[in-house]
Design a protein around this motif. Structure first.
Motif, PDB file in Angstrom:
ATOM      1  N   TYR A  65       0.953  -1.139  -0.058  1.00  0.00           N
ATOM      2  CA  TYR A  65       0.112   0.046   0.015  1.00  0.00           C
ATOM      3  C   TYR A  65       1.069   1.282  -0.043  1.00  0.00           C
ATOM      4  O   TYR A  65       1.811   1.418   0.628  1.00  0.00           O
ATOM      5  N   ASP A  78      -3.529  -0.862   8.241  1.00  0.00           N
ATOM      6  CA  ASP A  78      -3.850  -2.128   7.549  1.00  0.00           C
ATOM      7  C   ASP A  78      -2.834  -3.399   7.496  1.00  0.00           C
ATOM      8  O   ASP A  78      -2.860  -4.571   7.931  1.00  0.00           O
ATOM      9  N   ALA A  79      -1.394  -3.055   6.954  1.00  0.00           N
ATOM     10  CA  ALA A  79      -0.484  -3.856   6.661  1.00  0.00           C
ATOM     11  C   ALA A  79       0.003  -4.380   8.202  1.00  0.00           C
ATOM     12  O   ALA A  79       0.312  -5.552   8.074  1.00  0.00           O
ATOM     13  N   CYS A  82      -1.546  -7.415   9.911  1.00  0.00           N
ATOM     14  CA  CYS A  82      -1.668  -8.902   9.052  1.00  0.00           C
ATOM     15  C   CYS A  82      -0.927  -9.841   9.867  1.00  0.00           C
ATOM     16  O   CYS A  82      -1.622 -11.067  10.154  1.00  0.00           O
ATOM     17  N   TYR A  86      -3.194 -12.691  11.397  1.00  0.00           N
ATOM     18  CA  TYR A  86      -3.169 -14.130  10.521  1.00  0.00           C
ATOM     19  C   TYR A  86      -1.912 -14.783  10.485  1.00  0.00           C
ATOM     20  O   TYR A  86      -1.886 -15.889   9.796  1.00  0.00           O
ATOM     21  N   VAL A  93       2.741  -8.035   3.625  1.00  0.00           N
ATOM     22  CA  VAL A  93       1.720  -6.866   3.229  1.00  0.00           C
ATOM     23  C   VAL A  93       2.545  -5.738   4.020  1.00  0.00           C
ATOM     24  O   VAL A  93       2.823  -5.764   5.167  1.00  0.00           O
ATOM     25  N   LEU A 203      -9.849  -1.336   2.820  1.00  0.00           N
ATOM     26  CA  LEU A 203      -8.613  -2.200   3.201  1.00  0.00           C
ATOM     27  C   LEU A 203      -9.131  -3.255   4.124  1.00  0.00           C
ATOM     28  O   LEU A 203      -8.366  -4.288   3.677  1.00  0.00           O
ATOM     29  N   ASN A 204      -9.829  -3.137   4.957  1.00  0.00           N
ATOM     30  CA  ASN A 204     -10.354  -4.175   5.606  1.00  0.00           C
ATOM     31  C   ASN A 204     -10.913  -5.146   4.572  1.00  0.00           C
ATOM     32  O   ASN A 204     -10.740  -6.667   4.832  1.00  0.00           O
ATOM     33  N   SER A 207      -7.580  -7.088   2.765  1.00  0.00           N
ATOM     34  CA  SER A 207      -6.592  -7.985   3.578  1.00  0.00           C
ATOM     35  C   SER A 207      -7.540  -8.982   4.058  1.00  0.00           C
ATOM     36  O   SER A 207      -6.961 -10.206   4.083  1.00  0.00           O
ATOM     37  N   THR A 208      -8.706  -8.954   4.542  1.00  0.00           N
ATOM     38  CA  THR A 208      -9.448  -9.966   5.034  1.00  0.00           C
ATOM     39  C   THR A 208      -9.674 -10.923   4.105  1.00  0.00           C
ATOM     40  O   THR A 208      -9.426 -12.209   4.092  1.00  0.00           O
ATOM     41  N   MET A 211      -6.576 -12.818   3.090  1.00  0.00           N
ATOM     42  CA  MET A 211      -6.207 -13.614   4.123  1.00  0.00           C
ATOM     43  C   MET A 211      -6.743 -15.058   4.050  1.00  0.00           C
ATOM     44  O   MET A 211      -6.369 -16.299   4.391  1.00  0.00           O
TER      45      MET A 211
END
Length: 271
Positions: A65, A78-79, A82, A86, A93, A203-204, A207-208, A211
């Motif tokens: 990003y 957001d990065a 992760c 996860y 990320v 962004l949520n 990434s969600t 993953m």
């Protein structure tokens, strides 16, 4: 015809300083309520970008990003979530912000106008054609971000964008453009508000969903989360007790801490 920045348009509300606190809150909330509907309109575009990211990650690529100001900070947020959420390695990320580390907590406004530094910042991470770079800019006009995406294209790197103006210049530099048009802000031009909320929601989703597609979630559980504090350990223990039918909390906790993750503990218990 000149490009019109809806994000900079005059607020529909006047004389904010004369409103009561209750009126301010009600009106801000009314504006915020429109954001999810705007995001819903671009779900197909978000889906297309997610497929591209997953495909590249399965080939060993990473997700970057890149943004300035609020947009850059949201990407970093957001990065950074992760790995603990996860269990993926640091660097899978990556969030990059104009102005560097200082800009995370302080405004470095002139940095967003630098047309060379964005690509230079990406090169620090040895960016390559297996990676995906998503530019984030509420206005869709940030030179730092647009020039970085253009250089990515020149080097056969897949690009995406998240902006809040229709037909934004940044979209022209992106293979997968997402434009969440939320309209004028409650405080004119304050794009940390509705525009920032829209970017955070997108962004949520990115990434969600990525993953989950990579197998980092089972059922509805974060089975690969890092055990970084007691709250998360407790959450993991209760997941194990539910999943494996264990009755003793301490037995489940001992197994979890020994194996290091819910997923590994389940696999060990069943083997």
């Amino acid at each position: 015809m000149a490009f019109e920045k809806i994000t900079e348009s005059t607020s529909a509300y006047r004389h904010l300083e004369k409103m009561s606190v209750l009126e301010l809150l009600q009106n801000i909330n009314k504006e915020d309520a429109a954001v999810p509907a705007a995001v819903a309109k671009v779900v197909p575009q978000i889906e297309a970008l997610i497929h591209a990211v997953v495909d590249k990650m399965l080939m060993g690529g990473r997700l970057f990003y890149i943004g300035a100001g609020t947009s850059g900070r949201l990407g970093i947020l957001d990065a950074s979530e992760c790995p603990p959420t996860y269990g993926v390695p640091q660097g899978l990320v990556v969030g990059i912000i104009a102005g560097g580390y200082k800009a995370i907590t302080e405004a470095v406004e002139s940095a967003e106008d630098d047309t060379e530094q964005g690509w230079a910042d990406l090169q620090q991470h040895k960016i390559n054609s297996n990676d995906v770079v998503v530019g984030i800019a509420a206005s869709g006009t940030t030179p730092y971000v647009i020039s970085a995406l253009e250089k990515c294209r020149e080097n056969n790197i897949v690009t995406g964008s998240i902006s809040c103006n229709p037909d934004a210049p940044i979209s022209q530099a992106a293979d997968f453009a997402i434009e969440v048009v939320v309209g004028p802000e409650f405080v004119t031009g304050s794009t940390r508000m509705k525009s920032g909320t829209a970017q955070k929601l997108v962004l949520n989703m990115i990434s969600t969903s990525v993953m989950i597609q990579l197998g980092r979630v089972e059922d509805n559980k974060m089975v690969n989360m890092q055990l970084t504090n007691e709250k998360i350990v407790d959450r993991g223990v209760r997941m194990l007790m539910e999943k494996l039918g264990l009755q003793e909390y301490e037995t489940a906790k001992e197994l979890l801490l020994e194996k290091g993750s819910v997923k590994k503990a389940i696999e060990s218990f069943r083997s």
